[in-house]
Design a protein around this motif. Structure first.
Motif, mmCIF file in Angstrom:
data_model
loop_
_atom_site.group_PDB
_atom_site.id
_atom_site.type_symbol
_atom_site.label_atom_id
_atom_site.label_comp_id
_atom_site.label_asym_id
_atom_site.label_seq_id
_atom_site.Cartn_x
_atom_site.Cartn_y
_atom_site.Cartn_z
ATOM 1 N N THR A 62 0.835 -1.195 0.000
ATOM 2 C CA THR A 62 0.000 0.000 0.000
ATOM 3 C C THR A 62 0.877 1.256 0.000
ATOM 4 O O THR A 62 2.104 1.181 0.132
ATOM 5 C CB THR A 62 -0.891 0.037 1.252
ATOM 6 N N ASP A 63 0.225 2.412 -0.110
ATOM 7 C CA ASP A 63 0.951 3.675 0.000
ATOM 8 C C ASP A 63 1.649 3.779 1.354
ATOM 9 O O ASP A 63 2.789 4.265 1.451
ATOM 10 C CB ASP A 63 -0.006 4.861 -0.163
ATOM 11 N N GLU A 64 0.969 3.330 2.403
ATOM 12 C CA GLU A 64 1.558 3.359 3.742
ATOM 13 C C GLU A 64 2.812 2.496 3.806
ATOM 14 O O GLU A 64 3.828 2.887 4.373
ATOM 15 C CB GLU A 64 0.533 2.882 4.775
ATOM 16 N N ASP A 65 2.729 1.314 3.212
ATOM 17 C CA ASP A 65 3.893 0.431 3.186
ATOM 18 C C ASP A 65 5.063 1.084 2.453
ATOM 19 O O ASP A 65 6.210 1.013 2.897
ATOM 20 C CB ASP A 65 3.549 -0.891 2.489
ATOM 21 N N GLU A 66 4.762 1.704 1.324
ATOM 22 C CA GLU A 66 5.816 2.328 0.534
ATOM 23 C C GLU A 66 6.564 3.386 1.346
ATOM 24 O O GLU A 66 7.802 3.498 1.277
ATOM 25 C CB GLU A 66 5.224 2.940 -0.737
ATOM 26 N N MET A 67 5.852 4.156 2.141
ATOM 27 C CA MET A 67 6.483 5.158 2.992
ATOM 28 C C MET A 67 7.359 4.500 4.052
ATOM 29 O O MET A 67 8.465 4.979 4.354
ATOM 30 C CB MET A 67 5.414 6.027 3.655
ATOM 31 N N ILE A 68 6.896 3.397 4.607
ATOM 32 C CA ILE A 68 7.682 2.674 5.609
ATOM 33 C C ILE A 68 8.971 2.151 4.994
ATOM 34 O O ILE A 68 10.062 2.274 5.569
ATOM 35 C CB ILE A 68 6.850 1.526 6.215
ATOM 36 N N TYR A 69 8.861 1.571 3.815
ATOM 37 C CA TYR A 69 10.043 1.019 3.147
ATOM 38 C C TYR A 69 11.071 2.108 2.858
ATOM 39 O O TYR A 69 12.277 1.899 3.029
ATOM 40 C CB TYR A 69 9.658 0.329 1.841
ATOM 41 N N GLN A 70 10.595 3.247 2.425
ATOM 42 C CA GLN A 70 11.517 4.350 2.142
ATOM 43 C C GLN A 70 12.262 4.762 3.409
ATOM 44 O O GLN A 70 13.427 5.172 3.360
ATOM 45 C CB GLN A 70 10.756 5.535 1.548
ATOM 46 N N GLY A 71 11.592 4.618 4.550
ATOM 47 C CA GLY A 71 12.195 4.996 5.819
ATOM 48 C C GLY A 71 13.325 4.084 6.282
ATOM 49 O O GLY A 71 14.119 4.474 7.145
ATOM 50 N N ILE A 72 13.409 2.873 5.730
ATOM 51 C CA ILE A 72 14.493 1.958 6.125
ATOM 52 C C ILE A 72 15.548 1.829 5.029
ATOM 53 O O ILE A 72 16.454 1.004 5.139
ATOM 54 C CB ILE A 72 13.955 0.567 6.493
ATOM 55 N N ARG A 73 15.440 2.615 4.004
ATOM 56 C CA ARG A 73 16.356 2.497 2.867
ATOM 57 C C ARG A 73 17.808 2.734 3.282
ATOM 58 O O ARG A 73 18.717 2.049 2.819
ATOM 59 C CB ARG A 73 15.938 3.502 1.788
ATOM 60 N N ASP A 74 18.040 3.689 4.159
ATOM 61 C CA ASP A 74 19.382 4.039 4.620
ATOM 62 C C ASP A 74 19.701 3.230 5.863
ATOM 63 O O ASP A 74 19.208 3.520 6.955
ATOM 64 C CB ASP A 74 19.444 5.541 4.918
ATOM 65 N N VAL A 75 20.548 2.201 5.730
ATOM 66 C CA VAL A 75 20.818 1.304 6.854
ATOM 67 C C VAL A 75 21.596 1.988 7.969
ATOM 68 O O VAL A 75 21.608 1.489 9.106
ATOM 69 C CB VAL A 75 21.555 0.024 6.388
ATOM 70 N N SER A 76 22.233 3.111 7.676
ATOM 71 C CA SER A 76 22.962 3.810 8.733
ATOM 72 C C SER A 76 22.016 4.352 9.798
ATOM 73 O O SER A 76 22.445 4.666 10.923
ATOM 74 C CB SER A 76 23.791 4.955 8.138
ATOM 75 N N LYS A 77 20.724 4.424 9.484
ATOM 76 C CA LYS A 77 19.730 4.917 10.435
ATOM 77 C C LYS A 77 19.085 3.792 11.248
ATOM 78 O O LYS A 77 18.265 4.054 12.121
ATOM 79 C CB LYS A 77 18.654 5.709 9.687
ATOM 80 N N TRP A 78 19.426 2.542 10.934
ATOM 81 C CA TRP A 78 18.895 1.418 11.706
ATOM 82 C C TRP A 78 19.513 1.414 13.101
ATOM 83 O O TRP A 78 20.621 1.920 13.313
ATOM 84 C CB TRP A 78 19.221 0.097 11.025
ATOM 85 N N SER A 79 18.827 0.768 14.030
ATOM 86 C CA SER A 79 19.413 0.578 15.353
ATOM 87 C C SER A 79 20.633 -0.331 15.234
ATOM 88 O O SER A 79 20.700 -1.206 14.363
ATOM 89 C CB SER A 79 18.397 -0.046 16.304
ATOM 90 N N GLU A 80 21.600 -0.133 16.123
ATOM 91 C CA GLU A 80 22.813 -0.951 16.076
ATOM 92 C C GLU A 80 22.488 -2.424 16.293
ATOM 93 O O GLU A 80 23.097 -3.302 15.670
ATOM 94 C CB GLU A 80 23.817 -0.476 17.123
ATOM 95 N N ARG A 81 21.524 -2.721 17.154
ATOM 96 C CA ARG A 81 21.161 -4.114 17.437
ATOM 97 C C ARG A 81 20.696 -4.836 16.183
ATOM 98 O O ARG A 81 21.017 -6.010 15.975
ATOM 99 C CB ARG A 81 20.044 -4.137 18.490
ATOM 100 N N THR A 82 19.942 -4.153 15.335
ATOM 101 C CA THR A 82 19.441 -4.761 14.110
ATOM 102 C C THR A 82 20.493 -4.748 13.014
ATOM 103 O O THR A 82 20.617 -5.698 12.242
ATOM 104 C CB THR A 82 18.183 -4.012 13.630
ATOM 105 N N ARG A 83 21.253 -3.666 12.942
ATOM 106 C CA ARG A 83 22.211 -3.494 11.854
ATOM 107 C C ARG A 83 23.449 -4.376 12.002
ATOM 108 O O ARG A 83 23.961 -4.922 11.012
ATOM 109 C CB ARG A 83 22.635 -2.028 11.799
#
Length: 271
Positions: free
Chosen positions: A167-188
């Motif tokens: 959905t449009d909502e999903d697309e916005m969420i995906y764009q938000g994780i595109r840059d892995v440098s912004k992920w939490s250290e635990r996940t990254r």
């Protein structure tokens, strides 16, 4: 069913609730069965797929990891704790992920169907006559497609964090994780350790572009048309606090998979 899922005991209960090539050893002993974890690669559909295998039980289980994941990053507790006498557990790395490289991961519009075929052909190559699937995130989508397309081969299924459309909502969420440098250290950190930063970052960007392809299809379809074809008993799990996959996706899958069960949501966070 939307319920908690953690550790070997929980997965044994989950499975009970859902009612009715050439091998190249990498580490560990070469024995096919036992309580040790054996790691190998096998030729399937033109690539060498890596998997981990443990246990000697009659009930074969394939663990399907999520986006960018592998057996070792996504399923360590399950590989360790699932009952080795009840189950034979296989955790695989889809092509381009984990140790199933080369090739590098790519995302044609049929990449989920390709993963489903690879997964089933892997288990057939390993001589399993029937399997149950435990898939999370992208692995849950792959499991749904596999269950729909190979119904006689799938015994039971548990999925969590999966979606059948974009959905449009999903697309916005995906764009938000595109840059892995912004992920939490635990996940990254586990993925950065597995891949190196450059491959990890590049593949995440490619994944975002790949999953956004479905938004261009009618109804954002990934596999919603296949859900009514799923015949096996299915347990649907969802993290109530999952920030990547909204709850309505689990509800949609439950509504359209006729043999699925529904229940209370569990907590879950990402990343």
């Amino acid at each position: 069913m939307v319920a908690a899922l953690g550790g070997g005991a929980a997965l044994r209960l989950v499975l009970a609730a859902a009612k009715p090539g050439m091998h190249v050893p990498l580490v560990g002993p070469a024995a096919a069965f036992g309580t040790s974890v054996n790691s190998a690669r096998v030729a399937v559909n033109g690539v060498h797929l890596h998997y981990q295998r443990t246990g000697e039980g009659e009930h074969a289980i394939l663990l399907l990891p999520g986006m960018l994941g592998s057996g070792e990053t996504d399923f360590g507790p399950q590989i360790k704790n699932l009952n080795k006498k009840l189950f034979t557990v296989v955790a695989w790395d889809p092509r381009g992920y984990g140790h199933s490289r080369p090739p590098d991961r790519d995302f044609p519009v049929d990449f989920f169907e390709r993963d489903a075929k690879d997964a089933i052909d892997l288990m057939k190559t390993l001589k399993f006559k029937q399997v149950s699937l435990l898939g999370w995130s992208d692995g849950g989508i792959t499991a749904l497609i596999a269950a729909a397309k190979y119904p006689s081969y799938i015994r039971k299924m548990v999925i969590w964090g999966a979606n059948a459309y974009v959905t449009d909502e999903d697309e916005m969420i995906y764009q938000g994780i595109r840059d892995v440098s912004k992920w939490s250290e635990r996940t990254r950190k586990p993925l950065e350790t597995l891949y190196g930063y450059d491959y990890f970052a590049k593949t995440c960007e490619k994944w975002v572009d790949g999953i956004k392809q479905f938004k261009l299809l009618p109804d954002g379809n990934i596999c919603r048309h296949l859900l009514p074809l799923v015949q096996c008993p299915t347990l649907i799990v969802h993290g109530e606090k999952d920030p990547l996959v909204p709850r309505f996706h689990a509800d949609f899958i439950h509504k359209h998979v006729r043999e699925s069960r529904a229940g209370r949501p569990c907590a879950g966070t990402w990343p």
